[in-house]
Design a protein around this motif. Structure first.
Motif, mmCIF file in Angstrom:
data_model
loop_
_atom_site.group_PDB
_atom_site.id
_atom_site.type_symbol
_atom_site.label_atom_id
_atom_site.label_comp_id
_atom_site.label_asym_id
_atom_site.label_seq_id
_atom_site.Cartn_x
_atom_site.Cartn_y
_atom_site.Cartn_z
ATOM 1 N N ASP A 142 0.823 -1.209 0.000
ATOM 2 C CA ASP A 142 0.000 0.000 0.000
ATOM 3 C C ASP A 142 0.858 1.260 0.000
ATOM 4 O O ASP A 142 0.481 2.278 -0.587
ATOM 5 C CB ASP A 142 -0.931 0.018 1.210
ATOM 6 N N GLU A 146 0.577 3.934 -3.041
ATOM 7 C CA GLU A 146 0.127 5.287 -2.695
ATOM 8 C C GLU A 146 1.098 6.329 -3.217
ATOM 9 O O GLU A 146 0.704 7.329 -3.842
ATOM 10 C CB GLU A 146 -0.010 5.413 -1.184
ATOM 11 N N TRP A 207 1.045 7.885 3.141
ATOM 12 C CA TRP A 207 -0.037 6.898 3.311
ATOM 13 C C TRP A 207 -1.045 7.401 4.334
ATOM 14 O O TRP A 207 -2.251 7.330 4.108
ATOM 15 C CB TRP A 207 0.521 5.545 3.752
ATOM 16 N N GLU A 210 -3.282 10.232 3.026
ATOM 17 C CA GLU A 210 -4.365 9.819 2.144
ATOM 18 C C GLU A 210 -5.400 8.964 2.874
ATOM 19 O O GLU A 210 -6.605 9.161 2.716
ATOM 20 C CB GLU A 210 -3.798 9.034 0.958
ATOM 21 N N SER A 211 -4.957 8.029 3.692
ATOM 22 C CA SER A 211 -5.906 7.139 4.368
ATOM 23 C C SER A 211 -6.664 7.847 5.470
ATOM 24 O O SER A 211 -7.794 7.489 5.791
ATOM 25 C CB SER A 211 -5.174 5.930 4.967
#
Length: 231
Positions: A142, A146, A207, A210-211
């Protein structure tokens, strides 16, 4: 392009904790989210106007504004102090967050960072993200996907003039993600002497940026006299 409504800005500090043969590294990413405000009104039984104001957000962009690779073997307590000083610097704004790689880190090390209430990320070989409070389990792949998505979309930049910008660019060039037959990601270097700590510190921050993004809209209600409202 300038946004006539405005931007929300937050600094995310990514920290890659080194092991015996790898130095610790820190990266500060400035997240910038454009938004626009929309308003609509509705009459209330009391003859006043109830205004709904909606803030709609667009995709975030990121600027890497600080990079630091610490000396090999620096004690974790000193790394924690250095990270805290970055969080408290005026340049990181009012609400920075520390996101650290806690993979393989014991409780004693976690307690060294307790005063800054970090987000902890443990890298896994699975296929889905898990969360318990401020602790996340994140598949390694991930991070790579990303960062690649942000680069390809033109939403990731490195500030000019950073002393470590050249080292970061070289790490990006040498960084490899390979997948096992089971579909698990494995990070590799082009050669044994290469580092990836700056990339991983940055990828950790991105990460989370964005998450952990808020929803695309925030709705607030206000009740005002009709003469006070201009729709």
């Amino acid at each position: 392009m300038n946004n006539p409504h405005g931007y929300e800005t937050r600094h995310i500090v990514g920290l890659d904790l080194g092991q015996s043969s790898d130095p610790s590294a820190l990266s500060v990413a400035r997240k910038r989210v454009p938004f626009r405000v929309e308003a609509e009104g509705a009459d209330t039984p009391a003859g006043r106007v109830k205004v709904r104001e909606t803030r709609r957000r667009g995709p975030a962009s990121y600027d890497v504004v600080h990079l630091d690779r610490f000396e090999l073997g620096m004690p974790y307590q000193e790394v924690a102090e250095r990270a805290t000083s970055v969080l408290e610097a005026p340049e990181t704004g009012d609400d920075p967050v520390l996101v650290m790689d806690a993979t393989g880190v014991g409780q004693a090390v976690r307690e060294m960072f307790a005063s800054v209430n970090p987000v902890e990320i443990t890298f896994t070989s699975g296929s889905s993200v898990s969360r318990e409070g401020r602790k996340y389990g994140v598949p390694k792949k991930d991070l790579a996907t990303e960062m690649q998505s942000l680069l390809q979309g033109g939403r990731l930049r490195v500030a000019e003039g950073l002393p470590m910008a050249g080292a970061f660019a070289q790490e990006m060039k040498n960084f490899r993600v390979k997948y096992t037959s089971a579909g698990n990601a494995r990070f590799e270097h082009a050669t044994e002497s290469d580092h990836d700590d700056l990339v991983l510190a940055t990828a950790t921050a991105l990460w989370f940026g964005e998450s952990g993004s808020p929803s695309t809209e925030t709705i607030n209600w206000q009740t005002m006299d009709e003469d006070d409202i201009r729709l």
